[in-house]
Design a protein around this motif. Sequence first.
Motif, short mmCIF file in Angstrom:
data_model
loop_
_atom_site.label_atom_id
_atom_site.label_comp_id
_atom_site.label_asym_id
_atom_site.label_seq_id
_atom_site.Cartn_x
_atom_site.Cartn_y
_atom_site.Cartn_z
N PRO A 135 23.32 40.12 6.03
CA PRO A 135 22.48 41.73 6.16
C PRO A 135 22.99 42.23 6.90
CG PRO A 135 21.58 39.18 7.21
CD PRO A 135 22.87 38.97 6.50
N SER A 143 18.94 44.05 -2.50
CA SER A 143 19.28 42.31 -1.82
C SER A 143 18.46 42.28 -0.65
CB SER A 143 20.72 42.08 -1.30
OG SER A 143 21.35 42.10 -2.45
N LYS A 144 18.27 43.67 0.10
CA LYS A 144 17.69 43.60 2.08
C LYS A 144 16.07 43.27 1.37
CE LYS A 144 21.15 45.66 3.76
NZ LYS A 144 21.28 46.48 5.23
N THR A 148 13.14 36.59 2.55
CA THR A 148 14.33 35.54 3.10
C THR A 148 13.53 34.57 3.16
OG1 THR A 148 15.76 36.58 4.35
CG2 THR A 148 15.71 35.20 4.86
#
Length: 159
Positions: A135, A143-144, A148
């Motif tokens: 990150p 992706s972000k 998570t």
Amino acid sequence: MTGYYGSITKGAVREFQQAQGLSADGVAGPATLNRLNKKAKAEGETLRQLAKLIHGEARGESFEGQVAVGAVVMNRVHSNAFPSSISKVIFQKGQFTAIDDGQFNTKPTATSYKAARKALNGVDPTNGALYYYNPKIATSVWSKSRPTLLTIGQHDFTR
């Protein structure tokens, strides 16, 4: 191998089934045998390629972090959303920075090989992650945006 299928073998089969997301009944039926036959041997070119990817992607990470990167490759091999071989997953266009920037071509360490063997043998500290990113340096909004699952070292692991 003795051919004896006792409680130790049944327990090992049950653990394998759980790790692979199969019905964990301890019986090596068709689905379990099929999954076992897809497991790669921890030797030769397959091992070398996975060790090179781990080294290129995670050489500054803890041993657990290195195994986790290898586990992502294995999780992709077992997912219907990705190619079904380790080599094809590793070289799938645009998937791994180490392939794109040439770090894949650096010489892997003994630790990278050890992490690759662990991942090839089913160790998965990510519990099924299909992606990871750092990150602090990642630029991909996609992706972000993914939830998570866990963080190991500098990498966030996602599905």
